[in-house]
Design a protein around this motif. Structure first.
Motif, PDB file in Angstrom:
ATOM      1  N   LEU A  99       0.829  -1.212   0.000  1.00  0.00           N
ATOM      2  CA  LEU A  99       0.000   0.000   0.000  1.00  0.00           C
ATOM      3  C   LEU A  99       0.864   1.264   0.000  1.00  0.00           C
ATOM      4  CD1 LEU A  99      -2.737   1.369   0.043  1.00  0.00           C
ATOM      5  CD2 LEU A  99      -2.735   1.174   2.538  1.00  0.00           C
ATOM      6  N   ALA A 100       1.965   1.271   0.762  1.00  0.00           N
ATOM      7  CA  ALA A 100       2.851   2.442   0.783  1.00  0.00           C
ATOM      8  C   ALA A 100       3.407   2.700  -0.617  1.00  0.00           C
ATOM      9  CB  ALA A 100       3.984   2.239   1.786  1.00  0.00           C
ATOM     10  N   ILE A 101       3.782   1.620  -1.315  1.00  0.00           N
ATOM     11  CA  ILE A 101       4.321   1.763  -2.681  1.00  0.00           C
ATOM     12  C   ILE A 101       3.214   2.230  -3.622  1.00  0.00           C
ATOM     13  CG2 ILE A 101       5.294   0.466  -4.626  1.00  0.00           C
ATOM     14  CD1 ILE A 101       6.708  -1.290  -2.403  1.00  0.00           C
ATOM     15  N   LEU A 102       1.995   1.660  -3.453  1.00  0.00           N
ATOM     16  CA  LEU A 102       0.881   2.064  -4.328  1.00  0.00           C
ATOM     17  C   LEU A 102       0.523   3.524  -4.112  1.00  0.00           C
ATOM     18  CD1 LEU A 102      -2.099   0.290  -5.642  1.00  0.00           C
ATOM     19  CD2 LEU A 102      -2.648   2.200  -4.160  1.00  0.00           C
ATOM     20  N   ASN A 103       0.511   3.987  -2.860  1.00  0.00           N
ATOM     21  CA  ASN A 103       0.215   5.403  -2.591  1.00  0.00           C
ATOM     22  C   ASN A 103       1.179   6.309  -3.348  1.00  0.00           C
ATOM     23  OD1 ASN A 103      -2.092   5.490  -0.945  1.00  0.00           O
ATOM     24  ND2 ASN A 103      -0.928   5.100   0.922  1.00  0.00           N
ATOM     25  N   LYS A 104       2.437   5.907  -3.398  1.00  0.00           N
ATOM     26  CA  LYS A 104       3.457   6.710  -4.088  1.00  0.00           C
ATOM     27  C   LYS A 104       3.293   6.624  -5.605  1.00  0.00           C
ATOM     28  CE  LYS A 104       7.271   6.841  -1.646  1.00  0.00           C
ATOM     29  NZ  LYS A 104       8.590   6.470  -1.086  1.00  0.00           N
ATOM     30  N   THR A 105       3.064   5.385  -6.106  1.00  0.00           N
ATOM     31  CA  THR A 105       2.963   5.155  -7.555  1.00  0.00           C
ATOM     32  C   THR A 105       1.717   5.818  -8.132  1.00  0.00           C
ATOM     33  OG1 THR A 105       3.971   3.001  -7.149  1.00  0.00           O
ATOM     34  CG2 THR A 105       3.046   3.346  -9.323  1.00  0.00           C
ATOM     35  N   ALA A 106       0.576   5.653  -7.438  1.00  0.00           N
ATOM     36  CA  ALA A 106      -0.691   6.180  -7.959  1.00  0.00           C
ATOM     37  C   ALA A 106      -0.715   7.709  -7.952  1.00  0.00           C
ATOM     38  CB  ALA A 106      -1.862   5.624  -7.150  1.00  0.00           C
ATOM     39  N   ALA A 136       1.459   9.398  -9.335  1.00  0.00           N
ATOM     40  CA  ALA A 136       1.985   9.793 -10.651  1.00  0.00           C
ATOM     41  C   ALA A 136       1.134   9.273 -11.805  1.00  0.00           C
ATOM     42  CB  ALA A 136       3.414   9.274 -10.790  1.00  0.00           C
ATOM     43  N   GLY A 137       0.290   8.286 -11.550  1.00  0.00           N
ATOM     44  CA  GLY A 137      -0.541   7.719 -12.616  1.00  0.00           C
ATOM     45  C   GLY A 137      -1.172   6.430 -12.140  1.00  0.00           C
ATOM     46  N   PRO A 138      -1.975   5.756 -12.998  1.00  0.00           N
ATOM     47  CA  PRO A 138      -2.660   4.527 -12.586  1.00  0.00           C
ATOM     48  C   PRO A 138      -1.656   3.480 -12.106  1.00  0.00           C
ATOM     49  CG  PRO A 138      -3.453   5.277 -14.721  1.00  0.00           C
ATOM     50  CD  PRO A 138      -2.264   6.115 -14.392  1.00  0.00           C
ATOM     51  N   ALA A 139      -1.996   2.779 -11.028  1.00  0.00           N
ATOM     52  CA  ALA A 139      -1.114   1.761 -10.454  1.00  0.00           C
ATOM     53  C   ALA A 139      -1.842   0.426 -10.407  1.00  0.00           C
ATOM     54  CB  ALA A 139      -0.684   2.172  -9.047  1.00  0.00           C
ATOM     55  N   ALA A 164     -11.265  -4.885 -13.988  1.00  0.00           N
ATOM     56  CA  ALA A 164     -10.786  -5.709 -15.110  1.00  0.00           C
ATOM     57  C   ALA A 164      -9.262  -5.766 -15.143  1.00  0.00           C
ATOM     58  CB  ALA A 164     -11.328  -5.160 -16.431  1.00  0.00           C
ATOM     59  N   ARG A 165      -8.625  -4.647 -14.821  1.00  0.00           N
ATOM     60  CA  ARG A 165      -7.148  -4.600 -14.874  1.00  0.00           C
ATOM     61  C   ARG A 165      -6.513  -4.412 -13.493  1.00  0.00           C
ATOM     62  NH1 ARG A 165      -6.234  -0.107 -19.334  1.00  0.00           N
ATOM     63  NH2 ARG A 165      -8.097   0.759 -18.343  1.00  0.00           N
ATOM     64  N   ARG A 166      -7.344  -4.389 -12.439  1.00  0.00           N
ATOM     65  CA  ARG A 166      -6.875  -4.131 -11.069  1.00  0.00           C
ATOM     66  C   ARG A 166      -6.089  -2.822 -10.996  1.00  0.00           C
ATOM     67  NH1 ARG A 166      -4.831  -9.254 -11.250  1.00  0.00           N
ATOM     68  NH2 ARG A 166      -2.768  -8.484 -10.639  1.00  0.00           N
ATOM     69  N   LEU A 167      -6.602  -1.815 -11.700  1.00  0.00           N
ATOM     70  CA  LEU A 167      -5.936  -0.512 -11.710  1.00  0.00           C
ATOM     71  C   LEU A 167      -6.530   0.395 -10.641  1.00  0.00           C
ATOM     72  CD1 LEU A 167      -5.463   0.595 -15.431  1.00  0.00           C
ATOM     73  CD2 LEU A 167      -3.690  -0.023 -13.786  1.00  0.00           C
ATOM     74  N   VAL A 168      -5.659   1.129  -9.954  1.00  0.00           N
ATOM     75  CA  VAL A 168      -6.072   2.102  -8.939  1.00  0.00           C
ATOM     76  C   VAL A 168      -5.641   3.478  -9.435  1.00  0.00           C
ATOM     77  CG1 VAL A 168      -5.861   2.807  -6.527  1.00  0.00           C
ATOM     78  CG2 VAL A 168      -5.702   0.373  -7.135  1.00  0.00           C
ATOM     79  N   ARG A 169      -6.617   4.403  -9.496  1.00  0.00           N
ATOM     80  CA  ARG A 169      -6.302   5.771  -9.938  1.00  0.00           C
ATOM     81  C   ARG A 169      -6.689   6.768  -8.861  1.00  0.00           C
ATOM     82  NH1 ARG A 169      -8.526   3.769 -14.667  1.00  0.00           N
ATOM     83  NH2 ARG A 169      -7.193   3.830 -16.514  1.00  0.00           N
ATOM     84  N   PHE A 170      -5.845   7.759  -8.640  1.00  0.00           N
ATOM     85  CA  PHE A 170      -6.190   8.900  -7.788  1.00  0.00           C
ATOM     86  C   PHE A 170      -6.563  10.042  -8.733  1.00  0.00           C
ATOM     87  CE2 PHE A 170      -2.977   7.439  -4.283  1.00  0.00           C
ATOM     88  CZ  PHE A 170      -3.812   6.378  -3.977  1.00  0.00           C
TER      89      PHE A 170
END
Length: 285
Positions: free
Chosen positions: A56-63, A65-68, A136-142
């Motif tokens: 989750l910490a990595i996803l918070n950082k990645t998302a 900048a764009g979809p994670a 469908a792609r398990r994508l998370v977007r902020f």
């Protein structure tokens, strides 16, 4: 004679986690408890925002900048959290983290009263609908900059559920897993038709009450664990995502539910909604 209780307590998830199983086989009980604590550690590795290597910490950082892309496990947890946000009209909101950071509640130090201008600057970054999930792609977007997911309202509950599932898979018939204010029971204690659970007195005057629990989960949100005092007022970590301010006038809220992730998140939501609105939330259930 009845199977004895085997209990172990370890520090995890920023609290003490206790696992009790009833079994006549001490070796099987020890192995099951070991495996259940393994599940607790796995959820910490998945969700902790206090360790930079958690998913989750990595996803918070990645998302930011764009979809994670999230793992199936993390994506399922975020979907469940969003569903409870929807059910509670956003009273439970896993995007509360920027506000919790502002007040000093994430690190539990450096507590401070934010100015109205600071709150106005942070509030636009909070809102569960600002996270979009693409199954469908398990994508998370902020959808706005500065969004960050805080597992504080659902992570411990999910860990308890995972530990219970592991005990069940290993053939344990009777168990209780407790992580701070969150717990879940499975089966029944020997010779009893219920588990007895004690609720803390939020005023810390020793007036605990007991509840009977069968095959379900229970969570308590209270203003007496993570708080600070300023100008004669208590400010707790339970923040209203609509105003950015700690809830006043409620000391403690306890909810039972089929799973501990549900009871964890719903206890937070009901604390924020207050008694009247909380009861209307469950009124038609």
């Amino acid at each position: 004679n009845d199977p004895p209780a085997h209990t172990r307590i370890q520090p995890h998830l920023g609290t003490l986690v206790s696992i009790t199983v009833h079994s006549r086989d001490p070796v099987a009980a020890r192995r099951a408890i070991d495996a259940a604590f393994g599940e607790i550690r796995a959820i910490d590795q998945l969700l902790s925002i206090h360790r930079p290597d958690s998913e989750l910490a990595i996803l918070n950082k990645t998302a930011a900048a764009g979809p994670a892309i999230a793992s199936p496990e993390l994506f399922a947890a975020l979907q469940s959290a969003q569903e409870i946000s929807r059910q509670t009209s956003g009273a439970f909101d896993p995007t509360i983290r920027p506000l919790a950071d502002l007040w000093g509640f994430i690190k539990k130090e450096g507590y401070r009263l934010p100015t109205p201008a600071e709150l106005d600057a942070v509030l636009p970054r909070v809102g569960w609908q600002k996270v979009t999930l693409d199954p469908a792609r398990r994508l998370v977007r902020f959808t706005v900059p500065g969004v960050s997911i805080d597992p504080g309202g659902f992570g411990k509950g999910l860990a308890v559920d995972r530990a219970i599932a592991r005990l069940q898979a290993l053939g344990i018939k009777s168990a209780m897993v407790k992580a701070g204010g969150d717990l879940r029971v499975m089966g029944l204690p020997p010779g009893r038709d219920h588990w007895t659970v004690f609720l803390e007195d939020p005023l810390k005057q020793g007036r605990r009450i007991s509840l009977r629990l069968r095959g379900s989960a229970l969570s308590t949100s209270g203003n007496y664990e993570n708080f600070f005092e300023a100008n004669g007022r208590r400010y707790s970590h339970l923040l209203d995502p609509r105003t950015g301010l700690p809830v006043q006038g409620v000391a403690s809220c306890t909810v039972t539910a089929p799973t501990c992730m549900q009871s964890d998140a719903l206890a937070t939501a009901c604390f924020i909604l207050g008694p009247r609105k909380s009861l209307s939330l469950f009124g038609d259930k």
